[in-house]
Design an enzyme around this catalytic site. Structure first.
Site, short mmCIF file in Angstrom:
data_model
loop_
_atom_site.label_atom_id
_atom_site.label_comp_id
_atom_site.label_asym_id
_atom_site.label_seq_id
_atom_site.Cartn_x
_atom_site.Cartn_y
_atom_site.Cartn_z
N GLY A 120 31.10 22.11 51.30
CA GLY A 120 31.34 23.32 51.88
C GLY A 120 31.87 23.87 49.76
N HIS A 179 42.42 35.05 50.14
CA HIS A 179 42.79 33.65 49.12
C HIS A 179 41.58 34.03 48.49
CE1 HIS A 179 38.30 33.81 51.28
NE2 HIS A 179 38.49 32.68 50.92
N GLU A 222 39.03 31.20 45.55
CA GLU A 222 37.86 30.10 46.31
C GLU A 222 39.34 29.05 45.93
OE1 GLU A 222 35.03 30.11 48.57
OE2 GLU A 222 36.49 32.99 48.67
N HIS A 269 40.18 37.95 48.43
CA HIS A 269 39.34 38.39 49.03
C HIS A 269 39.80 38.37 50.47
CE1 HIS A 269 37.33 34.80 48.18
NE2 HIS A 269 37.08 34.67 49.82
#
Length: 490
Positions: free
Chosen positions: A176, A194, A196, A282
């Site tokens: 991921g 959050h 990334e 976001h």
């Protein structure tokens, strides 16, 4: 397609807005170059940008007939949301594996189907009004890709950026992060606020299905969101100063406006790409059954963000990336000072705050393991963390094949035995009864149903058919002319 919160004219004019790009196929061919072009236009200042790919770009030529996509979702999650007045916590309960077709049938069932709505604004109001009712399911962090193997342009499963150095130098493959993940959503399935992992970039392509609403905060205002969350969820913040990386915190646009935190929102439709930029907070939700593909990537501009990214230390399986190879290769003049913890500078979004970047740590692998992996080039898969830290007595629960679910903060865990780890703060000594009540989801459901009953508009008194105590083996419950549907499988 997007709005901003209301400020004074002077401050409002300074707030970056989400940009939409429509590249030609020639412009689109070189991924890294086009991201650089977008940033030259200031797209990164909003933290989020949308791309409408050229019609020549077809990531999956065979289409998206679910009957022809033979895919199993190993660990779908049920998203239980608790809270009030625009401040919520989301707990993910891991469910049994199911096929993609079974997930689609569930998403389109009467219980989970998208409600009737006039437009995106109307649907957004329904989302926030009903966020704590009827917990949706989300098939998140499913390892794999829907793109064709021979896709060379913008293939999310193998983007050619400097993030590949993690694999090249250390032999580390992070599911991921430098490989693709799939996300299958339904109405009201959500992703909490959050940034990334390591404050990297991300790309999200919506292959098919219902739209996805995104909220984004310009990176320059990210600290404002953190301050609001830390002051509201103090227990979580005291236990882990990077708890927003647990992806459990939901804050409504109304609350953001009240606290003068600028944000944008935009709706992504099938066939569109969203790019998130370093330190761009976001969140969002799905409008109905859909399928998306996502991964992370990096650029030289990200390195300073990565060096100063917050790290969750309460979970050993959180993603951590050594910055050693990036500093050594792209900032050689700062490498020696960085090794000594004397690389002074500012976070890119805090230009007036001078401090030293965190020195190198062993993180998820030691130097010896890294050296051996680099020599052998053997790929050592590392998977994203899945555990839940709470202020409660430490409990370890191992389930066998007949267990129906386990609690986790992310659906990324692919362990044969699910483990629930609840942590205890030294100052907290809850009684067994209080712990049981705190995490009794049947009690939470009963309280939510009672609240729904009290809020139903009705001219006549009617009769409350809700029984006291635990609700179970109940498919439908009628309140005069109103009906509330429960899914007994959840």
């Amino acid at each position: 397609m997007f709005t901003r919160c209301a400020f004074g004219d002077d401050e409002q004019a300074k707030i970056p807005r989400i940009m939409t790009f429509r590249p030609s196929y020639e412009e689109f061919k070189n991924f890294a170059s086009y991201i650089e072009y977008m940033e030259s236009r200031g797209a990164h200042l909003a933290g989020l940008a949308r791309i409408k790919p050229p019609k020549e770009w077809v990531p999956r030529k065979s289409g998206y007939d679910i009957e022809n996509i033979n895919m199993t979702i190993p660990a779908p999650i049920c998203q239980v949301v608790t809270g009030t007045q625009g401040m919520y916590q989301q707990i993910n309960i891991q469910q049994r594996q199911m096929t993609l077709r079974q997930f689609m049938e569930k998403a389109n069932s009467e219980l989970h189907q998208t409600p009737r709505h006039l437009d995106y604004e109307d649907l957004e109001r329904k989302y926030w009004k009903n966020i704590t009712y009827i917990s949706p399911m989300y098939a998140a962090d499913v390892k794999g890709t829907l793109s064709d193997e021979d896709l060379d342009t913008w293939n999310i499963d193998r983007l050619d950026t400097i993030l590949n150095l993690v694999n090249t130098d250390y032999g580390i493959e992070i599911d991921g992060v430098n490989t693709a993940y799939l996300y299958f959503g339904m109405w009201k399935s959500s992703f909490a606020w959050h940034t990334e992992d390591m404050d990297l970039y991300s790309i999200n392509y919506l292959h098919f299905g219902a739209p996805k609403t995104w909220y984004a905060i310009p990176p320059a205002y990210g600290r404002r969101l953190e301050k609001l969350a830390n002051e509201t969820f103090t227990d979580s913040y005291q236990e882990c100063n990077a708890y927003l990386r647990h992806k459990m915190t939901m804050i409504s646009p109304k609350v953001l406006r009240q606290h003068k935190i600028p944000y944008n929102k935009i709706t992504q439709e099938a066939g569109e790409i969203m790019i998130t930029f370093p330190f761009g907070y976001h969140a969002g939700f799905n409008h109905g059954f859909n399928g998306a593909e996502s991964t992370n990537f990096a650029s030289k501009r990200w390195i300073e963000y990565g060096k100063r990214a917050s790290i969750c230390k309460c979970r050993s399986d959180m993603v951590k990336i050594s910055m050693e190879t990036f500093v050594r290769r792209f900032q050689p003049e700062r490498y020696e000072n960085w090794l000594k913890g004397e690389d002074y500078g500012c976070h890119p979004e805090e230009p007036g705050k001078n401090c030293a970047a965190a020195p190198p740590t062993l993180n998820i692998y030691d130097q010896q393991t890294s050296s051996q992996a680099a020599k052998s080039k053997e790929i050592s898969p590392q998977k994203r963390g899945c555990s839940l830290a709470m202020n409660a007595q430490t409990i370890a629960v191992e389930n066998d094949e007949e267990d129906k679910s386990s609690v986790c903060s992310s659906s990324s865990s692919r362990l044969k035995k699910a483990v629930v780890k609840l942590r205890k703060l030294p100052s907290v000594s809850p009684s067994p009864s209080s712990v049981r009540n705190k995490y009794d989801f049947n009690s939470i459901a009963a309280a939510q149903i009672k609240r729904a009953w009290n809020e139903l508009p009705c001219d006549k008194p009617g009769t409350n058919l809700l029984t006291n105590g635990i609700v179970k083996n109940t498919k439908r419950m009628r309140f005069q002319t109103k009906e509330l549907t429960l899914d007994d499988e959840d």
